[in-house]
Design an enzyme around this catalytic site. Structure first.
Site, PDB file in Angstrom:
ATOM      1  N   HIS A 127       0.237  -2.285  -8.666  1.00 59.36           N
ATOM      2  CA  HIS A 127      -1.033  -2.965  -8.629  1.00 59.36           C
ATOM      3  C   HIS A 127      -2.721  -2.462  -8.145  1.00 59.36           C
ATOM      4  O   HIS A 127      -1.923  -1.552  -6.514  1.00 59.36           O
ATOM      5  CB  HIS A 127      -0.950  -3.907  -7.632  1.00 59.36           C
ATOM      6  CG  HIS A 127      -1.916  -5.088  -7.788  1.00 59.36           C
ATOM      7  ND1 HIS A 127      -1.583  -5.973  -8.666  1.00 59.36           N
ATOM      8  CD2 HIS A 127      -3.301  -5.101  -7.347  1.00 59.36           C
ATOM      9  CE1 HIS A 127      -3.377  -6.902  -8.743  1.00 59.36           C
ATOM     10  NE2 HIS A 127      -4.058  -5.787  -8.297  1.00 59.36           N
ATOM     11  N   HIS A 151      -4.737  -0.656  -5.429  1.00 57.86           N
ATOM     12  CA  HIS A 151      -4.764  -0.967  -4.108  1.00 57.86           C
ATOM     13  C   HIS A 151      -5.034   0.247  -3.272  1.00 57.86           C
ATOM     14  O   HIS A 151      -4.652   0.843  -3.579  1.00 57.86           O
ATOM     15  CB  HIS A 151      -4.154  -2.064  -3.349  1.00 57.86           C
ATOM     16  CG  HIS A 151      -2.334  -1.564  -3.241  1.00 57.86           C
ATOM     17  ND1 HIS A 151      -2.030  -1.013  -4.062  1.00 57.86           N
ATOM     18  CD2 HIS A 151      -2.043  -1.029  -2.127  1.00 57.86           C
ATOM     19  CE1 HIS A 151      -1.180  -0.294  -3.659  1.00 57.86           C
ATOM     20  NE2 HIS A 151      -0.730  -0.232  -1.815  1.00 57.86           N
ATOM     21  N   HIS A 199      -3.603  -6.679 -12.856  1.00 58.33           N
ATOM     22  CA  HIS A 199      -2.091  -5.274 -12.466  1.00 58.33           C
ATOM     23  C   HIS A 199      -2.284  -4.142 -12.397  1.00 58.33           C
ATOM     24  O   HIS A 199      -1.703  -3.339 -12.793  1.00 58.33           O
ATOM     25  CB  HIS A 199      -1.021  -6.383 -12.189  1.00 58.33           C
ATOM     26  CG  HIS A 199       0.424  -5.058 -12.572  1.00 58.33           C
ATOM     27  ND1 HIS A 199       0.982  -4.892 -10.727  1.00 58.33           N
ATOM     28  CD2 HIS A 199       1.444  -5.161 -12.504  1.00 58.33           C
ATOM     29  CE1 HIS A 199       1.818  -5.067 -10.499  1.00 58.33           C
ATOM     30  NE2 HIS A 199       2.199  -4.625 -11.958  1.00 58.33           N
ATOM     31  N   CYS A 217       4.801  -9.251  -8.340  1.00 57.08           N
ATOM     32  CA  CYS A 217       3.999  -8.003  -7.422  1.00 57.08           C
ATOM     33  C   CYS A 217       3.482  -8.836  -6.488  1.00 57.08           C
ATOM     34  O   CYS A 217       2.870  -9.858  -6.489  1.00 57.08           O
ATOM     35  CB  CYS A 217       2.986  -8.043  -8.297  1.00 57.08           C
ATOM     36  SG  CYS A 217       1.693  -6.804  -7.196  1.00 57.08           S
ATOM     37  N   CYS A 221      -0.823  -9.538  -6.955  1.00 56.47           N
ATOM     38  CA  CYS A 221      -1.108 -10.042  -7.653  1.00 56.47           C
ATOM     39  C   CYS A 221      -1.632 -11.526  -7.154  1.00 56.47           C
ATOM     40  O   CYS A 221      -1.360 -12.391  -6.390  1.00 56.47           O
ATOM     41  CB  CYS A 221       0.682 -10.531  -9.314  1.00 56.47           C
ATOM     42  SG  CYS A 221       0.019  -8.814 -10.378  1.00 56.47           S
ATOM     43  N   SER A 272       4.283   1.958  -3.133  1.00 55.61           N
ATOM     44  CA  SER A 272       5.424   1.315  -3.841  1.00 55.61           C
ATOM     45  C   SER A 272       5.341   0.224  -4.626  1.00 55.61           C
ATOM     46  O   SER A 272       5.727  -0.408  -5.268  1.00 55.61           O
ATOM     47  CB  SER A 272       6.590   0.893  -2.677  1.00 55.61           C
ATOM     48  OG  SER A 272       5.133  -0.077  -2.117  1.00 55.61           O
ATOM     49  N   ASN A 299      -3.439   5.583  -1.480  1.00 59.98           N
ATOM     50  CA  ASN A 299      -1.911   6.339  -2.351  1.00 59.98           C
ATOM     51  C   ASN A 299      -2.236   5.697  -3.572  1.00 59.98           C
ATOM     52  O   ASN A 299      -1.716   4.778  -3.318  1.00 59.98           O
ATOM     53  CB  ASN A 299      -0.531   6.208  -1.312  1.00 59.98           C
ATOM     54  CG  ASN A 299      -0.957   6.684   0.606  1.00 59.98           C
ATOM     55  OD1 ASN A 299      -1.516   8.275   0.223  1.00 59.98           O
ATOM     56  ND2 ASN A 299      -0.471   6.487   1.734  1.00 59.98           N
ATOM     57  N   GLN A 328      -5.858   1.043   1.250  1.00 65.56           N
ATOM     58  CA  GLN A 328      -5.738   0.655   2.795  1.00 65.56           C
ATOM     59  C   GLN A 328      -7.043   1.106   3.665  1.00 65.56           C
ATOM     60  O   GLN A 328      -7.851   2.856   3.516  1.00 65.56           O
ATOM     61  CB  GLN A 328      -4.883   1.191   2.813  1.00 65.56           C
ATOM     62  CG  GLN A 328      -2.984   1.033   2.350  1.00 65.56           C
ATOM     63  CD  GLN A 328      -2.230   1.709   3.032  1.00 65.56           C
ATOM     64  OE1 GLN A 328      -1.438   1.268   4.238  1.00 65.56           O
ATOM     65  NE2 GLN A 328      -1.211   2.137   2.707  1.00 65.56           N
TER      66      GLN A 328
END
Ligand SMILES: O=P(O)(O)O[C@H]1O[C@H](CO)[C@@H](O)[C@H](O)[C@H]1O
Ligand SMILES: O=P(O)(O)O[C@H]1O[C@H](CO)[C@@H](O)[C@H](O)[C@H]1O
Lengths: 350, 350
Positions: B166, B168, B115, B52, B55, B163, B155, B170
């Site tokens: 993990h 997250h 993760h 990942c 990570c 994609s 997203n 933006q």
């Protein structure tokens, strides 16, 4: 400071049909993709499928039996989003809870009895019969007193929510003018009132001069990637003449439209050598009985794929909340589509 | 003629934030689905994944190594849609080919070093640290002279183009105010100029009175399915107080936001007992230096699923060309979400 290059630098472009900007990020086209991939559609289908509810002579979910049709066949959608019946609406709504009943009719148009075909694989004369039906449906539905707008469209491919590969499109005819059509109309009208010209007639002239985004041209229509296209391979078919709606077509124009439809969808299929998915639909004047000199017939194609049959463009997060965004530029897409053969890959001798 | 029933009859509803109508077709909720189905996400992920790129301590695609972070970690997107550099822009564009360069910054916010987590599985105190970072990022980026808007979003899930599982989000910070934000702002402003009130403050009051679409409420926020929601389980978190942007939060409000975020996303996961995909993002005042008394902090959640983990709502053909359309009513969705447990299904004792 480097100087601006639209093939390299992020920029925004203006869409005069919607009065909105979009974000173009050409430098992002090469980012690696580790996300979700799509399944390719099956390549070989039978000409008649016993389990298809759209094939000639088969029985649909609601028990109705399709006639043994050849060519185009229209019927009423068994699970429509609209209902014909008038309902009594007593409560006045306003403010934050504004609501109004909506009447309408949903129809399905089978393009052919042949289950295995799609528009690019049909003969031009047979596509012309689809255009004839669009005309007849627009007339018939538009003449109903409670129908003020007739939306003709096609969802093609599983990825576009289409549950049946049998070649078909839809019509949703309703009392109100839908939001996006109304917005387009407002912008066409503002331009027409100011200049006395059709926005799209002037635009077509400028695009023919620029010759950077034209994919196909015949006597009566052009197919282009609009300067403000959002989807990677979004295109628009526009009539050269200001035609308010399909009823204004001369016979030759119907054949020209059928021909450019075949060529454009053939190029689409040739792009990734697959049956290319898209949603497509006609924008034209509403059937509300008002004069609509501002309107100019066009047809949008919104295909979701980006890099291959497996990788689509995700219109998510930023795009849903802030603004549509694209990577490859419209000029690059147009160049690629323009250079593709007009002969369907299945028919090419290799 | 039967009399109108919003649980049964097709109707349109008005969205005051976008000044647009949407189509609601409650009678269509039961149509059979034979189309594309989605893959369920993997259920068990390791707390640290060597492959990942988000990570702690791992190396990213561009060769940069992540620090051994704990908690929240922010870095610049390696494949951003925007670029920081100023470019020289000589050509004036206008008419049909209007274009302008766009400057900006794209950042990624890892919510946790773990993760295997997502917001609903994080502790409220740890979600509050994410809110702190939203605040700091909005301040830092908004203070740059060429940044006039800061879009914070997430997203979640492969189906939303994400994609990497993990946890997250933006940030896309840029010179221009994006189209959809600008439209929202225009409508908030029109309302504010006319009434002297915040549109969303008045709306929250009416929704609390109606009590039909509220899913969650705490001292400072409500979570509702808006009257005009488009996606089947679309929701909005709104502050009760008129807060223009995240900088205005009191400390308690940050904790309240973290808490309602945890509860809402927990209900989402419980709906189909899966990690529930969505795009979510904050709408708040731009950082253009102007006064924005019209603005009122809110956060949209746009989840794509309709009936199950496998069947999504396709916003295609009609929706792309004419108008957003939904089947299940907002009141039905709100009822379902409201009645779901606040305890994550993975932690329930059965
Ligand atoms: O930046 P990511 O997560 O790689 O990409 C994802 O989110 C972006 C912002 O919503 C979209 O533009 C992309 O299409 C999507 O795949
Ligand atoms: O009517 P269909 O083909 O079953 O359904 C498809 O097209 C409709 C019109 O664009 C959409 O509302 C549906 O979400 C989509 O699945």
């Amino acid at each position: 400071n480097s100087s601006f290059d639209q093939k390299k630098h992020p920029h925004r472009r203006y869409n005069p049909l919607l009065d909105e900007w979009i974000l173009v990020s050409p430098q992002r086209a090469n980012r690696p993709w580790q996300g979700q991939t799509e399944k390719r559609a099956e390549e070989r289908l039978p000409a008649h499928d016993e389990n298809c509810y759209l094939c000639s002579g088969n029985t649909r979910v609601n028990g109705d039996k399709n006639p043994d049709y050849k060519g185009v066949f229209v019927f009423e959608n068994d699970f429509g989003s609209l209902m014909k019946d008038e309902v009594e609406f007593a409560e006045e709504t306003s403010g934050f809870f504004s609501l109004q009943p909506e009447r309408g009719i949903n129809r399905v148009i089978c393009f052919s009895e042949n289950h295995s075909l799609t528009l690019p694989e049909m003969e031009v004369d047979d596509i012309k019969k689809v255009v004839d039906v669009w005309q007849n449906q627009y007339r018939e539905l538009g003449n109903l007193d409670y129908i003020n707008h007739v939306q003709i469209f096609e969802n093609k491919g599983q990825i576009m929510g289409c549950s049946n590969p049998h070649p078909h499109g839809q019509i949703w005819a309703q009392s109100s003018i839908p939001s996006i059509v109304l917005k387009t109309q407002d912008n066409l009208k503002r331009y027409f009132d100011k200049s006395g010209n059709s926005l799209l007639e002037d635009y077509v002239k400028k695009e023919l001069e620029a010759d950077e985004r034209i994919i196909l041209e015949n006597e009566d229509f052009i197919a282009i990637v609009p300067f403000w296209a959002v989807w990677p391979y979004e295109t628009m078919i526009v009539s050269k003449r200001k035609i308010e709606n399909v009823l204004d077509f001369y016979d030759r124009e119907k054949l020209s439209l059928a021909s450019i439809l075949k060529d454009l969808t053939t190029k689409y299929d040739n792009l990734f050598e697959m049956s290319f998915p898209y949603s497509a639909g006609i924008h034209q004047s509403p059937t509300d009985g008002n004069s609509h000199t501002e309107w100019h017939f066009h047809m949008h194609f919104y295909p979701p794929l980006l890099r291959s049959a497996e990788v689509k463009k995700f219109m998510v997060g930023y795009e849903m909340l802030a603004e549509p965004q694209r990577d490859i530029t419209p000029e690059q897409s147009a160049e690629i589509l323009k250079n593709l053969s007009n002969i369907h890959y299945k028919k090419q001798i290799k």
